[in-house]
Design a protein around this motif. Structure first.
Motif, PDB file in Angstrom:
ATOM      1  N   ARG A 134       0.892  -1.124   0.083  1.00 11.64           N
ATOM      2  CA  ARG A 134       0.031   0.221  -0.147  1.00 11.64           C
ATOM      3  C   ARG A 134       0.971   1.043   0.074  1.00 11.64           C
ATOM      4  O   ARG A 134       1.622   1.389   0.794  1.00 11.64           O
ATOM      5  CB  ARG A 134      -1.270  -0.094   1.282  1.00 11.64           C
ATOM      6  CG  ARG A 134      -1.892  -1.133   1.206  1.00 11.64           C
ATOM      7  CD  ARG A 134      -2.948  -1.057   2.202  1.00 11.64           C
ATOM      8  NE  ARG A 134      -3.970  -2.044   2.245  1.00 11.64           N
ATOM      9  CZ  ARG A 134      -5.119  -2.038   2.997  1.00 11.64           C
ATOM     10  NH1 ARG A 134      -5.475  -1.156   3.822  1.00 11.64           N
ATOM     11  NH2 ARG A 134      -5.791  -3.127   2.959  1.00 11.64           N
ATOM     12  N   GLN A 135       0.517   2.132  -0.726  1.00 14.17           N
ATOM     13  CA  GLN A 135       1.472   3.325  -1.293  1.00 14.17           C
ATOM     14  C   GLN A 135       0.691   4.421  -0.307  1.00 14.17           C
ATOM     15  O   GLN A 135      -0.182   4.730  -0.575  1.00 14.17           O
ATOM     16  CB  GLN A 135       1.780   3.456  -2.504  1.00 14.17           C
ATOM     17  CG  GLN A 135       2.478   5.039  -2.692  1.00 14.17           C
ATOM     18  CD  GLN A 135       3.769   4.832  -2.618  1.00 14.17           C
ATOM     19  OE1 GLN A 135       4.353   3.708  -2.613  1.00 14.17           O
ATOM     20  NE2 GLN A 135       4.554   6.111  -2.604  1.00 14.17           N
ATOM     21  N   ARG A 136       1.726   5.111   0.393  1.00 15.30           N
ATOM     22  CA  ARG A 136       0.984   6.060   1.307  1.00 15.30           C
ATOM     23  C   ARG A 136       1.871   7.525   1.368  1.00 15.30           C
ATOM     24  O   ARG A 136       3.308   7.231   1.284  1.00 15.30           O
ATOM     25  CB  ARG A 136       0.743   5.793   2.598  1.00 15.30           C
ATOM     26  CG  ARG A 136      -0.293   4.818   2.796  1.00 15.30           C
ATOM     27  CD  ARG A 136      -0.704   4.683   4.325  1.00 15.30           C
ATOM     28  NE  ARG A 136      -1.641   3.656   4.537  1.00 15.30           N
ATOM     29  CZ  ARG A 136      -2.976   3.615   4.347  1.00 15.30           C
ATOM     30  NH1 ARG A 136      -3.249   4.555   3.828  1.00 15.30           N
ATOM     31  NH2 ARG A 136      -3.770   2.518   4.329  1.00 15.30           N
ATOM     32  N   GLY A 137       1.560   8.638   1.222  1.00 16.74           N
ATOM     33  CA  GLY A 137       2.337   9.844   1.400  1.00 16.74           C
ATOM     34  C   GLY A 137       3.024  10.342   0.093  1.00 16.74           C
ATOM     35  O   GLY A 137       2.710   9.545  -1.011  1.00 16.74           O
ATOM     36  N   ARG A 138       4.326  10.806   0.188  1.00 16.10           N
ATOM     37  CA  ARG A 138       4.750  11.235  -0.705  1.00 16.10           C
ATOM     38  C   ARG A 138       5.825  10.397  -1.710  1.00 16.10           C
ATOM     39  O   ARG A 138       6.304   9.499  -0.786  1.00 16.10           O
ATOM     40  CB  ARG A 138       5.627  12.735  -0.665  1.00 16.10           C
ATOM     41  CG  ARG A 138       4.575  13.544  -0.166  1.00 16.10           C
ATOM     42  CD  ARG A 138       5.565  14.985   0.211  1.00 16.10           C
ATOM     43  NE  ARG A 138       4.764  16.024   0.679  1.00 16.10           N
ATOM     44  CZ  ARG A 138       4.226  16.769  -0.076  1.00 16.10           C
ATOM     45  NH1 ARG A 138       4.411  16.827  -1.455  1.00 16.10           N
ATOM     46  NH2 ARG A 138       3.226  17.779   0.197  1.00 16.10           N
TER      47      ARG A 138
ATOM     48  N   PHE B  68      -7.779   7.071 -11.357  1.00 14.74           N
ATOM     49  CA  PHE B  68      -8.600   6.563 -10.190  1.00 14.74           C
ATOM     50  C   PHE B  68      -8.767   7.515  -9.011  1.00 14.74           C
ATOM     51  O   PHE B  68      -7.788   8.116  -8.989  1.00 14.74           O
ATOM     52  CB  PHE B  68      -8.187   4.994  -9.590  1.00 14.74           C
ATOM     53  CG  PHE B  68      -8.705   3.922 -10.480  1.00 14.74           C
ATOM     54  CD1 PHE B  68      -8.914   3.847 -11.946  1.00 14.74           C
ATOM     55  CD2 PHE B  68      -9.318   2.841  -9.782  1.00 14.74           C
ATOM     56  CE1 PHE B  68      -9.230   3.049 -12.758  1.00 14.74           C
ATOM     57  CE2 PHE B  68      -9.859   1.732 -10.664  1.00 14.74           C
ATOM     58  CZ  PHE B  68      -9.665   1.790 -12.003  1.00 14.74           C
ATOM     59  N   SER B  69      -9.775   7.400  -8.208  1.00 13.97           N
ATOM     60  CA  SER B  69     -10.048   8.271  -7.181  1.00 13.97           C
ATOM     61  C   SER B  69      -9.408   7.441  -6.017  1.00 13.97           C
ATOM     62  O   SER B  69      -9.205   8.062  -4.919  1.00 13.97           O
ATOM     63  CB  SER B  69     -11.341   8.608  -6.834  1.00 13.97           C
ATOM     64  OG  SER B  69     -12.167   7.442  -6.721  1.00 13.97           O
ATOM     65  N   ASP B  70      -9.411   6.329  -5.967  1.00 19.46           N
ATOM     66  CA  ASP B  70      -8.628   5.310  -4.712  1.00 19.46           C
ATOM     67  C   ASP B  70      -7.238   5.621  -4.647  1.00 19.46           C
ATOM     68  O   ASP B  70      -6.357   5.365  -5.596  1.00 19.46           O
ATOM     69  CB  ASP B  70      -8.857   3.830  -4.917  1.00 19.46           C
ATOM     70  CG  ASP B  70      -8.743   3.072  -3.829  1.00 19.46           C
ATOM     71  OD1 ASP B  70      -9.379   2.861  -3.024  1.00 19.46           O
ATOM     72  OD2 ASP B  70      -7.452   2.505  -3.916  1.00 19.46           O
TER      73      ASP B  70
ATOM     74  N   GLU C 293      -5.046   4.023  -2.909  1.00 19.56           N
ATOM     75  CA  GLU C 293      -4.043   2.782  -2.710  1.00 19.56           C
ATOM     76  C   GLU C 293      -3.954   2.563  -4.234  1.00 19.56           C
ATOM     77  O   GLU C 293      -2.716   2.044  -4.536  1.00 19.56           O
ATOM     78  CB  GLU C 293      -4.837   1.728  -1.807  1.00 19.56           C
ATOM     79  CG  GLU C 293      -5.085   2.077  -0.559  1.00 19.56           C
ATOM     80  CD  GLU C 293      -5.632   0.784   0.287  1.00 19.56           C
ATOM     81  OE1 GLU C 293      -4.748  -0.250   0.011  1.00 19.56           O
ATOM     82  OE2 GLU C 293      -6.215   0.863   0.933  1.00 19.56           O
ATOM     83  N   VAL C 294      -4.873   2.449  -5.115  1.00 16.61           N
ATOM     84  CA  VAL C 294      -4.614   2.108  -6.617  1.00 16.61           C
ATOM     85  C   VAL C 294      -3.519   3.364  -7.094  1.00 16.61           C
ATOM     86  O   VAL C 294      -2.780   2.689  -7.758  1.00 16.61           O
ATOM     87  CB  VAL C 294      -5.911   2.412  -7.462  1.00 16.61           C
ATOM     88  CG1 VAL C 294      -5.613   2.095  -8.876  1.00 16.61           C
ATOM     89  CG2 VAL C 294      -6.926   1.135  -6.658  1.00 16.61           C
ATOM     90  N   VAL C 295      -3.769   4.505  -6.859  1.00 11.42           N
ATOM     91  CA  VAL C 295      -2.908   5.241  -7.417  1.00 11.42           C
ATOM     92  C   VAL C 295      -1.454   5.112  -6.982  1.00 11.42           C
ATOM     93  O   VAL C 295      -0.550   5.262  -7.716  1.00 11.42           O
ATOM     94  CB  VAL C 295      -3.302   6.842  -7.206  1.00 11.42           C
ATOM     95  CG1 VAL C 295      -2.549   7.970  -7.616  1.00 11.42           C
ATOM     96  CG2 VAL C 295      -4.789   7.213  -7.880  1.00 11.42           C
ATOM     97  N   GLY C 296      -1.385   5.115  -5.651  1.00 10.67           N
ATOM     98  CA  GLY C 296      -0.160   4.687  -5.042  1.00 10.67           C
ATOM     99  C   GLY C 296       0.594   3.582  -5.290  1.00 10.67           C
ATOM    100  O   GLY C 296       1.791   3.866  -5.897  1.00 10.67           O
TER     101      GLY C 296
ATOM    102  N   VAL D 239      -9.574  -3.540  -4.739  1.00 11.40           N
ATOM    103  CA  VAL D 239      -8.720  -4.372  -4.128  1.00 11.40           C
ATOM    104  C   VAL D 239      -8.002  -5.283  -5.188  1.00 11.40           C
ATOM    105  O   VAL D 239      -6.766  -5.438  -4.909  1.00 11.40           O
ATOM    106  CB  VAL D 239      -9.654  -5.231  -3.050  1.00 11.40           C
ATOM    107  CG1 VAL D 239      -8.604  -6.539  -2.693  1.00 11.40           C
ATOM    108  CG2 VAL D 239     -10.289  -4.302  -1.973  1.00 11.40           C
ATOM    109  N   VAL D 240      -8.665  -5.830  -6.001  1.00  9.96           N
ATOM    110  CA  VAL D 240      -7.953  -6.546  -7.246  1.00  9.96           C
ATOM    111  C   VAL D 240      -6.980  -5.668  -7.782  1.00  9.96           C
ATOM    112  O   VAL D 240      -5.931  -6.225  -8.356  1.00  9.96           O
ATOM    113  CB  VAL D 240      -9.070  -6.973  -8.107  1.00  9.96           C
ATOM    114  CG1 VAL D 240      -8.369  -7.658  -9.134  1.00  9.96           C
ATOM    115  CG2 VAL D 240      -9.926  -8.310  -7.208  1.00  9.96           C
TER     116      VAL D 240
END
Length: 493
Positions: free
Chosen positions: A4-8, A434-436, A438-441, A396-397
């Motif tokens: 899961r990608q978070r932050g910068r 995407f607005s999600d 996690e997907v973008v990250g 999720v997928v």
């Protein structure tokens, strides 16, 4: 290994090892969450022949007077048939929660039922056991606790000769075990684990399926890792479970489903997974995976997904163990065959049970995380495009698909060269819209690896209006600088 990608985005010095480390940390938290999602439930076993014979008979809600009358007749009736009929009527009444509450409130009611259970008349024993089974299925904890005096007798009867009676006792114990810690505290010192280990050698499939259910309920207890699973691992149960999961003509779907879940709960406890691996769990489950892939192509059996799910989970979690690497776990699974089988199962789940797709992708993720050979198989079998088709299923997928692609990309320039550009470029652009988060990250993490190993990717990305997609998100200035820096490195390096 989930990510899961978070932050910068990290500076350019963020390398493959750091990316890998971040994903491993997040994987541990996600595995803990998966472990806590257990399948606590109860089973109601009713004889189909009896149900048909009693069809049209309305089950009544009984008061104290009626219950006392049935118990009196069951105890002191002049004829065995009369006593049996009294218990049958009582059993049908105990299907109602109101009757159950009234029954346990009557002084001596459970004691009377236990007395009939331990009588020397088989028909009365069986009907008394059926009454207890109805009580065990109650959702009211007080009703379940009231059955405590009967549990030691139910345990004793597991060594009997009637397979029907043993099956009924197992389902009743399973229902009581999952509901009551007091029941478990009483049964453990009385030897429930050795009793179950003896039952697993039964030739009767109905007994084995009931045993699998009772054992799975026991393994889900909160105290199982400390007080139950060590005893189970020290018994013959694991070896017999693995034998029952061996693919072949003797494999029974119902039995295999129950014991696959048992194995899953043991593995999730992480008490001694190295023992299971040395006993051949990886190779057995790998062969079963191959067999299931063949089965879903041959049959329309709607129940196969019930076995696919725990098998995928067991393999996924075992592959994270250090012991799996020590015994060459990846090699035991025979790279190309397993990857091909897994994709057959992914297509099957996509059609039959899309909610289970993450289970298959979780396994693919763990297979590719530390294995260049599995990543090579993914590329040589041309499975990247089928993998990308799953991106539209759910967020999720999508995150899992992108994580698998990160696993491939981090193996180096040769792997990135085969990934890029192909259909991956347009898919990544879609993901960035995407607005999600996690997907973008995860999409950005994949891009970072591609830019690191495939400098031409940055230029191709810019040419395909990648920056316009990135501008829809926060951190746009830093991302622009990052892409431009990578582009300059590609042009002048």
């Amino acid at each position: 290994m989930w990510s899961r990608q978070r932050g910068r985005l990290k500076p350019l010095c963020c390398g493959v090892e750091e990316l890998r480390c971040r994903r491993r940390e997040r994987e541990a938290a996600l595995r803990k969450a998966r472990k806590e999602q257990q399948l606590v439930s109860k089973r109601l076993l009713r004889d189909e022949t009896l149900e048909e014979a009693e069809e049209g008979c309305v089950a009544m809600i009984f008061g104290e007077a009626e219950i006392q009358q049935f118990l009196r007749l069951a105890q002191r009736g002049t004829e065995e048939k009369e006593r049996e009929r009294a218990l049958v009527s009582l059993r049908r009444g105990l299907q109602h929660p109101e009757t159950q509450q009234t029954f346990i409130g009557l002084e001596g009611s459970i004691r009377t039922l236990v007395g009939l259970l331990t009588s020397n008349q088989a028909l009365l024993q069986l009907e008394a056991a059926r009454c207890l089974h109805e009580l065990s299925h109650s959702e009211q904890s007080a009703v379940v606790e009231a059955c405590l005096p009967a549990t030691s007798y139910l345990l004793t009867y597991l060594s009997g000769h009637s397979s029907d009676f043993i099956e009924l006792c197992l389902y009743t114990l399973g229902n009581l075990i999952v509901e009551s810690e007091a029941v478990r505290r009483q049964l453990l010192p009385q030897g429930i684990v050795p009793a179950l280990a003896a039952c697993i050698q039964s030739p009767h499939l109905t007994v084995l399926e009931a045993l699998g259910y009772a054992l799975s309920q026991l393994l889900q207890a909160k105290e199982a890792p400390e007080k139950i699973i060590p005893s189970v691992l020290g018994s013959t149960l694991p070896q017999h479970m693995l034998q029952l999961l061996q693919p072949g003509p003797k494999l029974n779907l119902g039995v295999a489903v129950e014991f696959a879940w048992c194995l899953h709960y043991i593995i999730c406890s992480q008490v001694n997974n190295a023992l299971l691996i040395t006993q051949g769990a990886l190779s057995t489950l790998g062969l079963l995976l191959l067999d299931l892939a063949g089965a879903v192509q041959r049959t329309e059996d709607a129940g196969l997904e019930l076995l696919v799910c725990p098998v995928l989970r067991c393999l996924s979690n075992l592959l994270t163990e250090a012991a799996a690497e020590a015994v060459g776990g990846q090699l035991q699974l025979r790279d190309e065959r397993v990857v091909a089988a897994l994709f057959i199962l992914l297509q099957f789940l996509l059609q039959k049970q899309p909610s289970l797709l993450p289970e298959g992708l979780w396994l693919l993720n763990n297979l590719t995380a530390n294995s260049p050979s599995f990543c090579t198989s993914l590329l040589s079998l041309d499975l990247i495009e089928p993998l990308l088709h799953l991106l539209s299923v759910s967020n999720v997928v999508s995150v899992l698909v992108l994580t698998v692609l990160c696993n491939v990309a981090e193996k180096g320039p040769a792997y990135c060269q085969r990934l890029w550009p192909g259909p991956l470029l347009s898919s990544l652009l879609d993901m960035l819209a995407f607005s999600d988060t996690e997907v973008v990250g995860q999409s950005l993490e994949l891009l970072q690896l591609l830019f690191l190993y495939q400098p031409g990717a940055a230029q191709a990305f810019l040419q395909q209006s990648g920056l316009q997609a990135l501008q829809r998100h926060e951190e746009v200035a830093q991302l622009q600088d990052r892409v431009h820096a990578l582009q300059q490195t590609a042009l002048h390096g």
